[in-house]
Design a protein around this motif. Structure first.
Motif, PDB file in Angstrom:
ATOM      1  N   THR A 128       0.564  -0.692  -0.139  1.00  0.00           N
ATOM      2  CA  THR A 128       0.097  -0.046   0.256  1.00  0.00           C
ATOM      3  C   THR A 128       0.681   1.309   0.107  1.00  0.00           C
ATOM      4  O   THR A 128       0.844   2.357  -0.451  1.00  0.00           O
ATOM      5  CB  THR A 128      -1.113  -0.150   1.271  1.00  0.00           C
ATOM      6  OG1 THR A 128       0.196  -0.151   3.052  1.00  0.00           O
ATOM      7  CG2 THR A 128      -2.359  -1.522   1.013  1.00  0.00           C
ATOM      8  N   GLY A 129       2.158   1.067   0.901  1.00  0.00           N
ATOM      9  CA  GLY A 129       3.578   2.333   0.522  1.00  0.00           C
ATOM     10  C   GLY A 129       3.882   2.633  -1.130  1.00  0.00           C
ATOM     11  O   GLY A 129       3.228   3.724  -1.048  1.00  0.00           O
ATOM     12  N   ARG A 130       3.764   1.291  -1.465  1.00  0.00           N
ATOM     13  CA  ARG A 130       4.378   1.767  -3.457  1.00  0.00           C
ATOM     14  C   ARG A 130       2.540   2.517  -3.641  1.00  0.00           C
ATOM     15  O   ARG A 130       2.539   3.056  -4.612  1.00  0.00           O
ATOM     16  CB  ARG A 130       4.435   0.001  -4.076  1.00  0.00           C
ATOM     17  CG  ARG A 130       5.744   0.094  -3.125  1.00  0.00           C
ATOM     18  CD  ARG A 130       5.994  -1.635  -3.821  1.00  0.00           C
ATOM     19  NE  ARG A 130       6.721  -1.531  -5.010  1.00  0.00           N
ATOM     20  CZ  ARG A 130       6.231  -2.197  -6.194  1.00  0.00           C
ATOM     21  NH1 ARG A 130       6.457  -3.363  -5.630  1.00  0.00           N
ATOM     22  NH2 ARG A 130       7.026  -2.120  -7.144  1.00  0.00           N
ATOM     23  N   LEU A 131       2.257   1.682  -4.081  1.00  0.00           N
ATOM     24  CA  LEU A 131       0.308   2.315  -4.062  1.00  0.00           C
ATOM     25  C   LEU A 131       0.214   3.733  -4.187  1.00  0.00           C
ATOM     26  O   LEU A 131      -0.235   5.109  -5.047  1.00  0.00           O
ATOM     27  CB  LEU A 131      -0.993   1.648  -4.021  1.00  0.00           C
ATOM     28  CG  LEU A 131      -0.547   0.341  -4.526  1.00  0.00           C
ATOM     29  CD1 LEU A 131      -1.801  -0.525  -3.888  1.00  0.00           C
ATOM     30  CD2 LEU A 131      -0.823   0.466  -6.105  1.00  0.00           C
ATOM     31  N   ALA A 132       0.354   4.604  -2.378  1.00  0.00           N
ATOM     32  CA  ALA A 132       0.480   5.463  -2.321  1.00  0.00           C
ATOM     33  C   ALA A 132       1.114   7.438  -2.522  1.00  0.00           C
ATOM     34  O   ALA A 132       0.596   8.220  -2.652  1.00  0.00           O
ATOM     35  CB  ALA A 132       0.642   5.167  -0.259  1.00  0.00           C
ATOM     36  N   THR A 133       2.205   6.328  -3.305  1.00  0.00           N
ATOM     37  CA  THR A 133       2.982   6.898  -4.489  1.00  0.00           C
ATOM     38  C   THR A 133       2.015   8.210  -5.370  1.00  0.00           C
ATOM     39  O   THR A 133       2.919   8.426  -5.895  1.00  0.00           O
ATOM     40  CB  THR A 133       4.207   6.266  -4.883  1.00  0.00           C
ATOM     41  OG1 THR A 133       4.215   5.510  -5.519  1.00  0.00           O
ATOM     42  CG2 THR A 133       4.931   5.479  -3.427  1.00  0.00           C
ATOM     43  N   LEU A 134       1.480   7.193  -5.655  1.00  0.00           N
ATOM     44  CA  LEU A 134       0.908   7.507  -7.053  1.00  0.00           C
ATOM     45  C   LEU A 134      -0.604   8.382  -6.341  1.00  0.00           C
ATOM     46  O   LEU A 134      -1.508   9.130  -7.040  1.00  0.00           O
ATOM     47  CB  LEU A 134       0.196   6.712  -7.261  1.00  0.00           C
ATOM     48  CG  LEU A 134       1.199   4.895  -8.038  1.00  0.00           C
ATOM     49  CD1 LEU A 134       0.287   4.326  -8.895  1.00  0.00           C
ATOM     50  CD2 LEU A 134       2.247   5.910  -9.389  1.00  0.00           C
ATOM     51  N   GLY A 135      -1.038   8.545  -5.416  1.00  0.00           N
ATOM     52  CA  GLY A 135      -2.151   8.901  -4.675  1.00  0.00           C
ATOM     53  C   GLY A 135      -3.014   8.247  -3.465  1.00  0.00           C
ATOM     54  O   GLY A 135      -2.430   7.618  -3.336  1.00  0.00           O
ATOM     55  N   ALA A 136      -3.669   9.146  -2.940  1.00  0.00           N
ATOM     56  CA  ALA A 136      -3.999   8.120  -1.189  1.00  0.00           C
ATOM     57  C   ALA A 136      -4.923   6.927  -1.537  1.00  0.00           C
ATOM     58  O   ALA A 136      -5.935   6.260  -2.656  1.00  0.00           O
ATOM     59  CB  ALA A 136      -5.698   9.759  -0.785  1.00  0.00           C
ATOM     60  N   VAL A 137      -4.671   6.501  -0.950  1.00  0.00           N
ATOM     61  CA  VAL A 137      -4.997   5.201  -0.553  1.00  0.00           C
ATOM     62  C   VAL A 137      -6.286   4.784   0.519  1.00  0.00           C
ATOM     63  O   VAL A 137      -5.933   5.214   1.780  1.00  0.00           O
ATOM     64  CB  VAL A 137      -3.952   4.152   0.262  1.00  0.00           C
ATOM     65  CG1 VAL A 137      -3.527   3.867  -1.846  1.00  0.00           C
ATOM     66  CG2 VAL A 137      -3.482   4.243   0.295  1.00  0.00           C
ATOM     67  N   THR A 138      -7.440   3.336   0.608  1.00  0.00           N
ATOM     68  CA  THR A 138      -7.888   3.240   1.520  1.00  0.00           C
ATOM     69  C   THR A 138      -7.241   1.703   1.469  1.00  0.00           C
ATOM     70  O   THR A 138      -8.136   1.691   0.328  1.00  0.00           O
ATOM     71  CB  THR A 138      -9.581   3.917   1.397  1.00  0.00           C
ATOM     72  OG1 THR A 138      -9.206   5.225   1.597  1.00  0.00           O
ATOM     73  CG2 THR A 138     -10.303   3.114   2.627  1.00  0.00           C
TER      74      THR A 138
END
Length: 152
Positions: free
Chosen positions: A125-135
Protein backbone atom coordinates in the motif's frame (compact mmCIF):
# COMPACT_ATOMS: atom_id res chain seq x y z
CA UNK A 1 -17.32 -7.52 -27.06
CA UNK A 2 -19.51 -4.45 -26.73
CA UNK A 3 -23.17 -4.37 -25.77
CA UNK A 4 -24.23 -4.67 -29.41
CA UNK A 5 -21.85 -7.58 -30.09
CA UNK A 6 -23.78 -10.17 -28.09
CA UNK A 7 -24.13 -13.41 -30.01
CA UNK A 8 -27.21 -15.58 -29.90
CA UNK A 9 -26.72 -18.65 -27.73
CA UNK A 10 -28.98 -21.65 -27.82
CA UNK A 11 -29.51 -24.11 -24.98
CA UNK A 12 -26.68 -26.32 -26.17
CA UNK A 13 -24.24 -23.37 -26.16
CA UNK A 14 -25.44 -22.50 -22.66
CA UNK A 15 -24.92 -26.11 -21.52
CA UNK A 16 -21.41 -26.08 -22.98
CA UNK A 17 -20.58 -22.85 -21.16
CA UNK A 18 -21.97 -24.21 -17.89
CA UNK A 19 -19.96 -27.43 -18.18
CA UNK A 20 -16.73 -25.64 -19.11
CA UNK A 21 -17.09 -23.17 -16.23
CA UNK A 22 -17.59 -26.08 -13.85
CA UNK A 23 -14.60 -28.00 -15.26
CA UNK A 24 -12.38 -26.31 -17.83
CA UNK A 25 -10.38 -29.54 -18.22
CA UNK A 26 -13.35 -31.67 -19.29
CA UNK A 27 -12.51 -33.71 -22.38
CA UNK A 28 -14.34 -33.04 -25.61
CA UNK A 29 -15.78 -36.56 -25.45
CA UNK A 30 -17.14 -36.03 -21.92
CA UNK A 31 -18.42 -32.57 -22.83
CA UNK A 32 -20.14 -34.02 -25.90
CA UNK A 33 -21.86 -36.66 -23.74
CA UNK A 34 -22.93 -33.98 -21.25
CA UNK A 35 -24.59 -31.86 -23.96
CA UNK A 36 -25.83 -34.76 -26.13
CA UNK A 37 -23.80 -33.96 -29.25
CA UNK A 38 -21.10 -35.72 -31.20
CA UNK A 39 -17.54 -34.87 -30.23
CA UNK A 40 -16.91 -33.15 -33.58
CA UNK A 41 -20.06 -31.00 -33.29
CA UNK A 42 -19.12 -30.14 -29.71
CA UNK A 43 -15.59 -29.16 -30.73
CA UNK A 44 -17.02 -26.99 -33.52
CA UNK A 45 -19.34 -25.22 -31.08
CA UNK A 46 -16.55 -24.62 -28.57
CA UNK A 47 -14.35 -23.24 -31.37
CA UNK A 48 -17.21 -20.93 -32.46
CA UNK A 49 -17.64 -19.70 -28.86
CA UNK A 50 -13.89 -19.01 -28.65
CA UNK A 51 -13.84 -17.26 -32.04
CA UNK A 52 -16.82 -15.12 -31.02
CA UNK A 53 -15.04 -14.04 -27.83
CA UNK A 54 -17.54 -15.69 -25.49
CA UNK A 55 -14.88 -18.07 -24.15
CA UNK A 56 -11.83 -15.94 -23.48
CA UNK A 57 -9.44 -18.55 -22.11
CA UNK A 58 -8.80 -21.48 -19.85
CA UNK A 59 -6.97 -21.25 -16.57
CA UNK A 60 -6.23 -23.07 -13.33
CA UNK A 61 -7.69 -21.69 -10.12
CA UNK A 62 -4.86 -21.48 -7.57
CA UNK A 63 -5.15 -21.13 -3.79
CA UNK A 64 -3.51 -17.88 -2.70
CA UNK A 65 -3.23 -19.24 0.85
CA UNK A 66 -1.39 -22.35 -0.36
CA UNK A 67 1.16 -20.02 -1.98
CA UNK A 68 1.62 -18.06 1.23
CA UNK A 69 -0.69 -15.11 0.53
CA UNK A 70 -2.68 -15.12 3.75
CA UNK A 71 -4.11 -11.61 3.44
CA UNK A 72 -6.49 -10.32 0.78
CA UNK A 73 -7.29 -6.62 0.67
CA UNK A 74 -9.09 -4.17 -1.54
CA UNK A 75 -7.21 -0.93 -1.97
CA UNK A 76 -9.07 2.11 -3.23
CA UNK A 77 -6.83 4.60 -5.00
CA UNK A 78 -7.76 8.24 -5.53
CA UNK A 79 -5.58 8.96 -8.53
CA UNK A 80 -5.05 12.70 -8.98
CA UNK A 81 -4.01 12.64 -12.64
CA UNK A 82 -5.42 11.60 -15.99
CA UNK A 83 -1.99 10.20 -16.92
CA UNK A 84 -2.32 6.51 -16.09
CA UNK A 85 1.14 5.46 -17.32
CA UNK A 86 2.71 5.55 -13.81
CA UNK A 87 -0.12 3.36 -12.50
CA UNK A 88 0.21 0.88 -15.36
CA UNK A 89 3.99 0.78 -14.85
CA UNK A 90 3.55 0.05 -11.14
CA UNK A 91 0.95 -2.64 -11.86
CA UNK A 92 3.37 -4.28 -14.32
CA UNK A 93 5.95 -4.80 -11.57
CA UNK A 94 3.61 -5.56 -8.65
CA UNK A 95 2.29 -9.12 -9.10
CA UNK A 96 0.55 -8.98 -5.72
CA UNK A 97 -2.06 -6.73 -7.35
CA UNK A 98 -4.23 -9.41 -8.93
CA UNK A 99 -7.12 -7.20 -10.11
CA UNK A 100 -7.40 -3.52 -11.00
CA UNK A 101 -10.67 -1.78 -11.83
CA UNK A 102 -11.15 1.81 -13.02
CA UNK A 103 -14.33 2.93 -11.26
CA UNK A 104 -16.68 5.86 -10.76
CA UNK A 105 -16.95 7.76 -7.50
CA UNK A 106 -14.46 9.44 -5.19
CA UNK A 107 -11.80 6.79 -5.86
CA UNK A 108 -10.49 6.17 -9.35
CA UNK A 109 -9.32 2.59 -8.97
CA UNK A 110 -10.13 -0.43 -6.84
CA UNK A 111 -7.30 -2.93 -6.62
CA UNK A 112 -7.41 -6.46 -5.24
CA UNK A 113 -4.13 -7.12 -3.46
CA UNK A 114 -2.68 -10.33 -2.01
CA UNK A 115 -0.10 -10.10 0.78
CA UNK A 116 1.93 -12.55 2.83
CA UNK A 117 1.65 -10.54 6.06
CA UNK A 118 0.44 -7.22 7.43
CA UNK A 119 3.92 -5.74 6.96
CA UNK A 120 3.88 -6.97 3.36
CA UNK A 121 0.49 -5.29 2.89
CA UNK A 122 1.91 -2.11 4.40
CA UNK A 123 4.80 -2.24 1.90
CA UNK A 124 2.41 -2.76 -1.02
CA UNK A 125 0.00 0.00 0.00
CA UNK A 126 2.98 2.29 0.53
CA UNK A 127 4.04 1.73 -3.06
CA UNK A 128 0.51 2.43 -4.26
CA UNK A 129 0.28 5.54 -2.08
CA UNK A 130 3.08 7.12 -4.12
CA UNK A 131 0.41 7.57 -6.82
CA UNK A 132 -2.39 9.04 -4.69
CA UNK A 133 -4.42 8.61 -1.53
CA UNK A 134 -5.27 5.02 -0.64
CA UNK A 135 -7.91 3.43 1.54
CA UNK A 136 -7.42 -0.22 2.41
CA UNK A 137 -10.06 -2.78 3.34
CA UNK A 138 -8.75 -6.13 4.60
CA UNK A 139 -10.93 -9.14 3.80
CA UNK A 140 -12.06 -11.20 6.81
CA UNK A 141 -13.57 -13.98 4.72
CA UNK A 142 -14.95 -14.56 1.23
CA UNK A 143 -18.27 -16.42 1.20
CA UNK A 144 -18.43 -16.16 -2.61
CA UNK A 145 -15.17 -16.16 -4.55
CA UNK A 146 -16.39 -17.22 -7.96
CA UNK A 147 -19.74 -17.52 -9.65
CA UNK A 148 -20.55 -19.17 -12.95
CA UNK A 149 -21.80 -16.64 -15.54
CA UNK A 150 -25.18 -17.26 -17.06
CA UNK A 151 -26.24 -15.67 -20.34
CA UNK A 152 -28.23 -12.49 -19.71
Amino acid sequence: MGDDDRIALDRTDEAILKALQDDGRISTADLARAVSLSPSSTADRVRRLVDAGVITGYTATVSATALGYTITAFVRLAYPSGNYKPLHSLLDVTPEVVEAHHVTGDDCFILKVLARSMSDLERLTGRLATLGAVTTNVVYSSPLTRRRLEPG
